[in-house]
Motif scaffolding. Structure first.
Motif, PDB file in Angstrom:
ATOM      1  N   LEU A 113     -17.656 -47.353  25.883  1.00 48.60           N
ATOM      2  CA  LEU A 113     -18.650 -46.790  26.162  1.00 48.60           C
ATOM      3  C   LEU A 113     -18.822 -45.802  24.613  1.00 48.60           C
ATOM      4  CD1 LEU A 113     -19.956 -45.856  29.513  1.00 48.60           C
ATOM      5  CD2 LEU A 113     -21.231 -47.478  27.919  1.00 48.60           C
ATOM      6  N   LYS A 114     -17.683 -44.778  24.663  1.00 48.91           N
ATOM      7  CA  LYS A 114     -17.387 -44.444  23.617  1.00 48.91           C
ATOM      8  C   LYS A 114     -17.640 -45.029  22.227  1.00 48.91           C
ATOM      9  CE  LYS A 114     -14.913 -40.270  25.541  1.00 48.91           C
ATOM     10  NZ  LYS A 114     -13.543 -39.465  25.697  1.00 48.91           N
ATOM     11  N   ALA A 115     -17.282 -46.415  21.905  1.00 51.36           N
ATOM     12  CA  ALA A 115     -17.381 -47.058  21.029  1.00 51.36           C
ATOM     13  C   ALA A 115     -18.208 -47.538  20.693  1.00 51.36           C
ATOM     14  CB  ALA A 115     -16.091 -48.238  20.815  1.00 51.36           C
ATOM     15  N   ALA A 116     -19.398 -47.908  21.694  1.00 49.52           N
ATOM     16  CA  ALA A 116     -20.617 -47.972  21.761  1.00 49.52           C
ATOM     17  C   ALA A 116     -21.904 -46.762  21.543  1.00 49.52           C
ATOM     18  CB  ALA A 116     -21.605 -48.505  22.670  1.00 49.52           C
ATOM     19  N   CYS A 117     -21.194 -45.761  21.865  1.00 56.31           N
ATOM     20  CA  CYS A 117     -22.256 -44.437  21.027  1.00 56.31           C
ATOM     21  C   CYS A 117     -21.672 -44.992  19.487  1.00 56.31           C
ATOM     22  CB  CYS A 117     -21.415 -42.919  21.666  1.00 56.31           C
ATOM     23  SG  CYS A 117     -22.674 -43.057  23.138  1.00 56.31           S
ATOM     24  N   ALA A 118     -20.485 -43.948  18.857  1.00 56.49           N
ATOM     25  CA  ALA A 118     -19.795 -44.260  17.582  1.00 56.49           C
ATOM     26  C   ALA A 118     -20.955 -45.512  16.956  1.00 56.49           C
ATOM     27  CB  ALA A 118     -18.269 -44.201  17.364  1.00 56.49           C
ATOM     28  N   ALA A 119     -20.759 -47.102  17.047  1.00 56.29           N
ATOM     29  CA  ALA A 119     -21.738 -47.379  16.172  1.00 56.29           C
ATOM     30  C   ALA A 119     -23.268 -47.512  16.143  1.00 56.29           C
ATOM     31  CB  ALA A 119     -21.074 -49.040  17.059  1.00 56.29           C
ATOM     32  N   HIS A 120     -23.185 -47.316  17.406  1.00 60.35           N
ATOM     33  CA  HIS A 120     -24.853 -46.886  17.542  1.00 60.35           C
ATOM     34  C   HIS A 120     -25.490 -45.574  17.449  1.00 60.35           C
ATOM     35  CE1 HIS A 120     -23.970 -50.667  19.607  1.00 60.35           C
ATOM     36  NE2 HIS A 120     -24.899 -51.567  18.472  1.00 60.35           N
ATOM     37  N   ASP A 121     -24.914 -44.535  16.416  1.00 63.76           N
ATOM     38  CA  ASP A 121     -25.368 -43.541  16.479  1.00 63.76           C
ATOM     39  C   ASP A 121     -25.972 -42.726  17.829  1.00 63.76           C
ATOM     40  OD1 ASP A 121     -25.368 -41.204  14.591  1.00 63.76           O
ATOM     41  OD2 ASP A 121     -27.881 -41.574  13.753  1.00 63.76           O
ATOM     42  N   LEU A 122     -25.376 -42.896  19.078  1.00 64.44           N
ATOM     43  CA  LEU A 122     -25.524 -42.100  19.427  1.00 64.44           C
ATOM     44  C   LEU A 122     -24.625 -41.418  20.342  1.00 64.44           C
ATOM     45  CD1 LEU A 122     -26.137 -45.963  22.126  1.00 64.44           C
ATOM     46  CD2 LEU A 122     -27.655 -44.183  20.933  1.00 64.44           C
ATOM     47  N   ARG A 123     -24.980 -40.021  20.776  1.00 60.72           N
ATOM     48  CA  ARG A 123     -24.004 -38.629  20.922  1.00 60.72           C
ATOM     49  C   ARG A 123     -23.563 -38.885  22.294  1.00 60.72           C
ATOM     50  NH1 ARG A 123     -23.813 -34.590  23.816  1.00 60.72           N
ATOM     51  NH2 ARG A 123     -26.318 -34.429  24.820  1.00 60.72           N
ATOM     52  N   TRP A 124     -22.682 -38.923  22.000  1.00 59.13           N
ATOM     53  CA  TRP A 124     -21.623 -39.154  23.773  1.00 59.13           C
ATOM     54  C   TRP A 124     -21.652 -37.782  24.570  1.00 59.13           C
ATOM     55  CZ3 TRP A 124     -20.220 -42.622  27.008  1.00 59.13           C
ATOM     56  CH2 TRP A 124     -19.158 -41.999  28.004  1.00 59.13           C
ATOM     57  N   PRO A 125     -21.676 -37.807  25.724  1.00 54.56           N
ATOM     58  CA  PRO A 125     -22.442 -36.466  26.356  1.00 54.56           C
ATOM     59  C   PRO A 125     -21.327 -35.811  26.669  1.00 54.56           C
ATOM     60  CG  PRO A 125     -22.990 -38.263  27.986  1.00 54.56           C
ATOM     61  CD  PRO A 125     -22.836 -38.938  26.463  1.00 54.56           C
ATOM     62  N   GLY A 126     -20.124 -36.151  26.373  1.00 51.75           N
ATOM     63  CA  GLY A 126     -18.281 -35.130  26.746  1.00 51.75           C
ATOM     64  C   GLY A 126     -18.476 -35.544  28.631  1.00 51.75           C
ATOM     65  N   SER A 127     -19.499 -35.805  29.472  1.00 49.32           N
ATOM     66  CA  SER A 127     -19.701 -35.971  30.802  1.00 49.32           C
ATOM     67  C   SER A 127     -17.846 -35.632  31.479  1.00 49.32           C
ATOM     68  CB  SER A 127     -20.165 -37.024  31.748  1.00 49.32           C
ATOM     69  OG  SER A 127     -21.070 -37.291  30.709  1.00 49.32           O
ATOM     70  N   GLN A 128     -17.704 -35.083  31.809  1.00 49.67           N
ATOM     71  CA  GLN A 128     -16.329 -35.101  32.853  1.00 49.67           C
ATOM     72  C   GLN A 128     -16.349 -36.562  32.978  1.00 49.67           C
ATOM     73  OE1 GLN A 128     -15.371 -31.718  35.572  1.00 49.67           O
ATOM     74  NE2 GLN A 128     -13.916 -33.075  36.337  1.00 49.67           N
TER      75      GLN A 128
END
Length: 563
Positions: A113-128
């Protein structure tokens, strides 16, 4: 400076009030770098109730390997018209907004999920993130299950859904596993999100059950004291948040074995809220010095220090003593050990030819020269070679090093170290450096502290991180009082009240008589810190230009000493 009583609700978020989103992914392979997501399944739960579900195929943009198609049953045809990765992940993030994420072997799913966010310019929410594999390894022993795979745990906890490598089915099974694990943990007192995140079986159940000792403690800066069953102080500590810090002693974040022993003996914790961080540090030092708690290792005996001084006689020499008075000729220190004091003495003997014999010498009864005198390392007053007045010049040179000007001694030592190094006598050069460092450290401490000890009063302020001003009143090197002026308030009335209510401290008869040397050192560091402003000074707060502080600052990093 008062003990405060219970306030604020218990720390932590009850698990029954936490919204969890349990997620599972199916992918084209195990590598985040080379593989893509083919399906996202998620279940949102709170308090044991399912709030919603999400299932979406994902077009990974690459063919699905035959092995993966066979394992998951997901084919290229099934994902051909599905959302692309960026769109699907954005939809999942909206579904999971504000929730705690849960996954079985969370590193895998969260990594994709983090890799997908980085590849598609999405902000990872930093959820616990809660990993049910990690929890299961802590809670479910190998005597109960053969392994901690999702299918094995689902059977063990009687999950309603059998995991079958389809994302939503696996997420539903993980929900039941999560609830089973939370039920296990609840029996040993883990009932908040914070405790769930830090849970470790390395913390005994008995230690974890002691967390009630933190109930009602203030969420404020200050000092806390653990007491044993006979009302004896076991441990003293400081924190910017007393309750949060005390609760950490009952979780996996506390790894020290001796602290586990201490918690097992503790029956209560007393908080002392402090107006400033300096007050907390000073109170901690004083309490440790007074009670010497068995589980405190640092500063248990701050009064047990050593000093290097010049003796008061016709032909003075250096002496290492436990205390000094205002009538001593000159002194340096304090030193934390006699060994450091001996190193400083040797360094001063390297620089100044003071006599080193221990006998009291009479100027009217000359004796034979010792070996040091024959080597030229002593002025030899014992032989009558120098008069009392002539020897006094040597004593004055030594006093200058101790009290105000160490430049000549430091320069001579550096030249000697350079010569030794050029001759490849590196061990001797290092030994000389260590001796010099001990000397300048001891001299620097005294040169910096003496004016503050002599000052009748110093009032200073510093902007506090919480807003407003932290204000302290120091009298003869002792913290006489402190207070906090809130943001937006005029600090001067607080200054006036502080000065009026501060402790009366008599003038010292020597270092350590008005305040422990370590307390004066804490005060000095606070006063010297960037951003501190002097409000009032009754006395002269100075430090000699040619003193030892500069040389100490230079040598300390090489020796790993605090400057």
């Amino acid at each position: 400076m008062q003990v405060v009583q219970d306030r604020l609700d218990d720390l932590g978020t009850p698990l029954a009030e936490v919204t969890f989103v349990v997620v599972d992914l199916e992918t084209t392979g195990g590598s985040v770098r080379d593989c893509g997501i083919t399906e996202i399944g998620a279940v949102k739960v709170r308090g044991g109730e399912v709030l919603g579900e999400l299932q979406s195929f994902v077009n990974p943009g690459v063919p699905i390997p035959a092995f993966i198609q066979s394992l998951t049953g997901i084919t290229d045809a099934m994902v051909r018209d599905a959302p692309r990765t960026g769109t699907a992940v954005a939809g999942f993030l909206e579904f999971a907004k504000g929730a705690v994420l849960v996954a079985h072997n969370a590193g895998f799913d969260i990594g994709f999920l983090k890799a997908a966010c980085a590849a598609h310019d999405l902000r990872w929410p930093g959820s616990q993130v809660v990993d049910t594999v990690r929890l299961a390894r802590q809670v479910v022993s190998r005597d109960e299950v053969s392994n901690h795979k999702l299918g094995t745990l689902a059977r063990h906890f009687g999950a309603a859904t059998t995991p079958d490598h389809r994302a939503l089915h696996d997420a539903r099974a993980t929900v039941d596993v999560l609830h089973g694990l939370i039920g296990r943990l609840g029996s040993v007192g883990v009932d908040t999100l914070e405790e769930l995140g830090s849970y470790s079986c390395k913390v005994s159940d008995a230690q974890r059950r002691k967390r009630h000792l933190a109930d009602g403690l203030p969420q404020a800066p200050g000092v806390y004291v653990f007491f044993g069953e006979h009302d004896e102080p076991l441990y003293v500590g400081t924190s910017v948040d007393i309750r949060t810090r005390v609760r950490s002693y009952f979780t996996a974040s506390e790894q020290r074995r001796r602290m586990s022993e201490m918690v097992a003996l503790a029956v209560r914790v007393t908080p002392i809220v402090c107006a400033t961080t300096l007050e907390a540090q000073v109170r901690e030092l004083r309490l440790i010095a007074e009670h010497k708690p068995r589980y405190n290792r640092r500063s248990r005996n701050p009064e047990r220090v050593w000093w290097l001084k010049l003796t008061d006689e016709a032909f003075p020499r250096l002496s290492i003593v436990r205390s000094v008075g205002g009538d001593d000729l000159a002194y340096a220190g304090p030193f934390g050990s006699r060994g450091r004091a001996e190193e400083a003495m040797a360094a001063l003997h390297d620089a100044v030819p003071l006599r080193q014999c221990l006998t009291r010498i009479s100027p009217r009864k000359p004796t034979s020269a010792c070996a040091l005198a024959q080597m030229g390392r002593c002025a030899a007053p014992c032989t009558g070679a120098v008069t009392v007045d002539e020897y006094a010049e040597t004593v004055a040179d030594a006093a200058r090093v101790l009290l105000g000007d160490s430049r000549n001694a430091v320069a001579a030592a550096r030249e000697r170290m350079r010569t030794l190094s050029e001759g490849e006598r590196f061990e001797e050069a290092a030994a000389l450096r260590d001796r010099l460092a001990s000397l300048v450290r001891g001299a620097s401490r005294n040169q910096r502290a003496a004016p503050v000890r002599e000052a009748v009063e110093i009032v200073a302020g510093r902007r506090a991180p919480r807003g407003g001003w932290d204000l302290v009143c120091v009298r003869h090197g002792r913290l006489a009082g402190s207070t906090h002026s809130p943001a937006g308030a005029d600090p001067m009335p607080y200054v006036a009240a502080l000065r009026a209510s501060a402790e009366v401290v008599p003038a010292p008869t020597g270092p350590g008589t008005s305040a422990l040397p370590d307390e004066t050192e804490l005060v000095l560091r606070w006063l010297e810190a960037e951003g501190t402003r002097l409000v009032h000074v009754d006395g002269a707060w100075t430090c000699p230009v040619g003193g030892a502080a500069a040389a100490h600052q230079e040598l300390a990093p090489a020796l790993g000493w605090a400057s």
